[in-house]
Design a protein around this motif. Sequence first.
Motif, PDB file in Angstrom:
ATOM      1  N   ASN A   1       8.645   1.358   6.992  1.00 19.05           N
ATOM      2  CA  ASN A   1       7.583   0.822   6.145  1.00 19.05           C
ATOM      3  C   ASN A   1       7.824   1.219   4.691  1.00 19.05           C
ATOM      4  N   VAL A   2       7.519   0.316   3.770  1.00 16.23           N
ATOM      5  CA  VAL A   2       7.708   0.553   2.340  1.00 16.23           C
ATOM      6  C   VAL A   2       6.384   0.279   1.634  1.00 16.23           C
ATOM      7  N   THR A   3       5.899   1.264   0.841  1.00  9.51           N
ATOM      8  CA  THR A   3       4.599   1.136   0.204  1.00  9.51           C
ATOM      9  C   THR A   3       4.681   1.506  -1.270  1.00  9.51           C
ATOM     10  N   ALA A   4       4.180   0.622  -2.129  1.00 11.43           N
ATOM     11  CA  ALA A   4       3.978   0.924  -3.543  1.00 11.43           C
ATOM     12  C   ALA A   4       2.484   1.064  -3.758  1.00 11.43           C
ATOM     13  N   THR A   5       2.027   2.278  -4.031  1.00  9.78           N
ATOM     14  CA  THR A   5       0.595   2.549  -4.040  1.00  9.78           C
ATOM     15  C   THR A   5      -0.103   2.057  -5.304  1.00  9.78           C
ATOM     16  N   ASN A   6       0.664   1.874  -6.395  1.00  9.84           N
ATOM     17  CA  ASN A   6       0.025   1.481  -7.654  1.00  9.84           C
ATOM     18  C   ASN A   6       0.905   0.559  -8.493  1.00  9.84           C
ATOM     19  N   GLY A   7       1.856  -0.106  -7.843  1.00  7.88           N
ATOM     20  CA  GLY A   7       2.789  -0.935  -8.601  1.00  7.88           C
ATOM     21  C   GLY A   7       3.531  -1.898  -7.706  1.00  7.88           C
ATOM     22  N   ASN A   8       4.836  -2.033  -7.954  1.00 10.25           N
ATOM     23  CA  ASN A   8       5.630  -3.080  -7.324  1.00 10.25           C
ATOM     24  C   ASN A   8       6.651  -2.522  -6.337  1.00 10.25           C
ATOM     25  N   VAL A   9       7.037  -3.364  -5.386  1.00  9.05           N
ATOM     26  CA  VAL A   9       8.183  -3.109  -4.512  1.00  9.05           C
ATOM     27  C   VAL A   9       9.290  -4.082  -4.901  1.00  9.05           C
TER      28      VAL A   9
ATOM     29  N   SER B   1       4.359  -3.185   1.569  1.00  5.54           N
ATOM     30  CA  SER B   1       3.043  -3.310   0.958  1.00  5.54           C
ATOM     31  C   SER B   1       3.111  -2.868  -0.498  1.00  5.54           C
ATOM     32  N   ALA B   2       2.649  -3.722  -1.401  1.00  6.33           N
ATOM     33  CA  ALA B   2       2.643  -3.416  -2.823  1.00  6.33           C
ATOM     34  C   ALA B   2       1.262  -3.648  -3.401  1.00  6.33           C
TER      35      ALA B   2
ATOM     36  N   THR C   1       8.617  -6.840   8.999  1.00 10.84           N
ATOM     37  CA  THR C   1       7.501  -6.990   9.938  1.00 10.84           C
ATOM     38  C   THR C   1       6.346  -7.730   9.282  1.00 10.84           C
ATOM     39  N   ALA C   2       6.080  -7.424   8.014  1.00 12.96           N
ATOM     40  CA  ALA C   2       5.009  -8.064   7.254  1.00 12.96           C
ATOM     41  C   ALA C   2       5.211  -7.730   5.786  1.00 12.96           C
ATOM     42  N   ILE C   3       4.656  -8.566   4.905  1.00 12.46           N
ATOM     43  CA  ILE C   3       4.708  -8.311   3.469  1.00 12.46           C
ATOM     44  C   ILE C   3       3.323  -8.555   2.888  1.00 12.46           C
ATOM     45  N   THR C   4       2.822  -7.578   2.112  1.00  9.11           N
ATOM     46  CA  THR C   4       1.539  -7.700   1.438  1.00  9.11           C
ATOM     47  C   THR C   4       1.713  -7.356  -0.033  1.00  9.11           C
ATOM     48  N   ALA C   5       1.226  -8.222  -0.901  1.00 13.18           N
ATOM     49  CA  ALA C   5       1.139  -7.942  -2.336  1.00 13.18           C
ATOM     50  C   ALA C   5      -0.322  -8.150  -2.706  1.00 13.18           C
ATOM     51  N   SER C   6      -1.094  -7.086  -2.692  1.00 10.03           N
ATOM     52  CA  SER C   6      -2.554  -7.233  -2.673  1.00 10.03           C
ATOM     53  C   SER C   6      -3.112  -7.884  -3.935  1.00 10.03           C
ATOM     54  N   THR C   7      -2.527  -7.612  -5.097  1.00  9.68           N
ATOM     55  CA  THR C   7      -3.012  -8.253  -6.325  1.00  9.68           C
ATOM     56  C   THR C   7      -1.929  -9.087  -7.002  1.00  9.68           C
ATOM     57  N   GLY C   8      -0.767  -9.169  -6.398  1.00 10.30           N
ATOM     58  CA  GLY C   8       0.352  -9.833  -7.053  1.00 10.30           C
ATOM     59  C   GLY C   8       1.004 -10.899  -6.200  1.00 10.30           C
ATOM     60  N   ALA C   9       2.297 -11.117  -6.456  1.00 10.80           N
ATOM     61  CA  ALA C   9       3.046 -12.203  -5.832  1.00 10.80           C
ATOM     62  C   ALA C   9       4.058 -11.659  -4.826  1.00 10.80           C
ATOM     63  N   ILE C  10       4.416 -12.506  -3.868  1.00 12.24           N
ATOM     64  CA  ILE C  10       5.522 -12.252  -2.948  1.00 12.24           C
ATOM     65  C   ILE C  10       6.636 -13.228  -3.294  1.00 12.24           C
ATOM     66  N   ASP C  11       7.832 -12.692  -3.497  1.00 15.27           N
ATOM     67  CA  ASP C  11       8.996 -13.518  -3.834  1.00 15.27           C
ATOM     68  C   ASP C  11      10.158 -13.040  -2.973  1.00 15.27           C
ATOM     69  N   VAL C  12      10.592 -13.869  -2.033  1.00 14.18           N
ATOM     70  CA  VAL C  12      11.679 -13.510  -1.116  1.00 14.18           C
ATOM     71  C   VAL C  12      12.778 -14.546  -1.254  1.00 14.18           C
ATOM     72  N   ASP C  13      14.007 -14.075  -1.469  1.00 16.07           N
ATOM     73  CA  ASP C  13      15.098 -14.990  -1.803  1.00 16.07           C
ATOM     74  C   ASP C  13      16.398 -14.486  -1.197  1.00 16.07           C
TER      75      ASP C  13
END
Length: 293
Positions: A140-148, A168-169, A184-196
Motif C-alpha cells: 500500500n502507498v499513502t500520501a497523507t498530505n500531498g501527491n503520489v 491513496s493520495a 488493488t485500488a487508487i484514490t485521489a481524494s481531492t485531486g486527479a488520477i492519471d495512469v499511463d
Amino acid sequence: AGTTIALDTTGAVTAGGTTAGGALTIGSTVQPASVLLTGDASAASVDIRAAAGLTAQDITATSGGMFLLGETIVADDVRAAQDLLFATQSNAGTATFGSLTSTNGIVAVSGLIPSTVTVTGPTSGTSVFLYAINELALGNVTATNGNVYLDSTFSSPGTGKITAGNVSAAGNARIVSSGDITTTAITASTGAIDVDSTGGGTLDLGTLNAGTTIALDTTGAVTAGGTTAGGALTVGAVAPVASATFTGNVGAASVDIDAVGAVNTLAITATAGMIDIDAGSVAAGALKATGDV
C-alpha cells in the motif's frame, strides 16, 4: 551514544544495535565499502552511505530526516520523522525494504534511480515519489498530505513494471510505466488520477476514486472496478486502448472512452456532461447523462 555517532572508513563497517541521541552518520566523509547493521538502529537523524552493500534491520530517525545510499540496499522497517530519502550508486542498483514511513516528510528516491525498488509492506509520507528503471514492487502507498508519483518509464518500451496495493493520495495520484501497471485500488481524494503505460502495457487497476479527473492511457487493455470521478473520465485520449472493462459502476462529470476492441461496463452516469464511447463493440448497463449519449 548520548549525542552523535560518526563512522568513516574505506573498509567495511559492521555494528550491532546502534542508538544515538543525536545524528547517526556512516560514510558522510569517506564511504565504506559496505555497511552491515545486525541490530536495529535509532538516532535523531540518520545518514548512511555505502559504496556497495548496505544491509540493516529496522532504522529509525526519531526527530529528523534520513538518507540511505548503497549499490544494494536491504533493510526492514525504515521510519523517519522528516524526509526519508534513498538512492543507489548506479542505475543497476536495487533497494528492498520491509516498509517506508515518514510522519512529517516525503518518501522519495533522491539521486540515481535504482533498477528495482521493492517494499513488501506499506509506504507512507506526506507525499511519495518513487522511481525505478525497471520495476516498482510495492504494498500500500499513502500520501497523507500531498501527491503520489510512481514512475518506471526509464527502461525500454514494454519492459517497465509497477505493482502496488491500495494507492491513496490526499492530492493527485500519477502512475506511469513503460509496461504493465497493476494496483488493488487508487484514490485521489481531492485531486486527479492519471495512469499511463507509455509502452502499451496492461492497466489492471481495481477501484478508482478521484476528486477531480481520471485519465487512463495505453495501447493495451484497461481493466478497472467501480470508478468515480468528480471531473471527466477519459480512457484512450492519447491513443485508443485495445479494450476497456469496468467491473463496477462508473460515475463522472463526463465519460469519454476510445477503444479499438470491446468496451464492457456496468452502469455509466455522466453527472455534468456527455457519454462518448467509440469502440469495436460495446456492452454496457444503464447509461445516464445530462448531455448527449
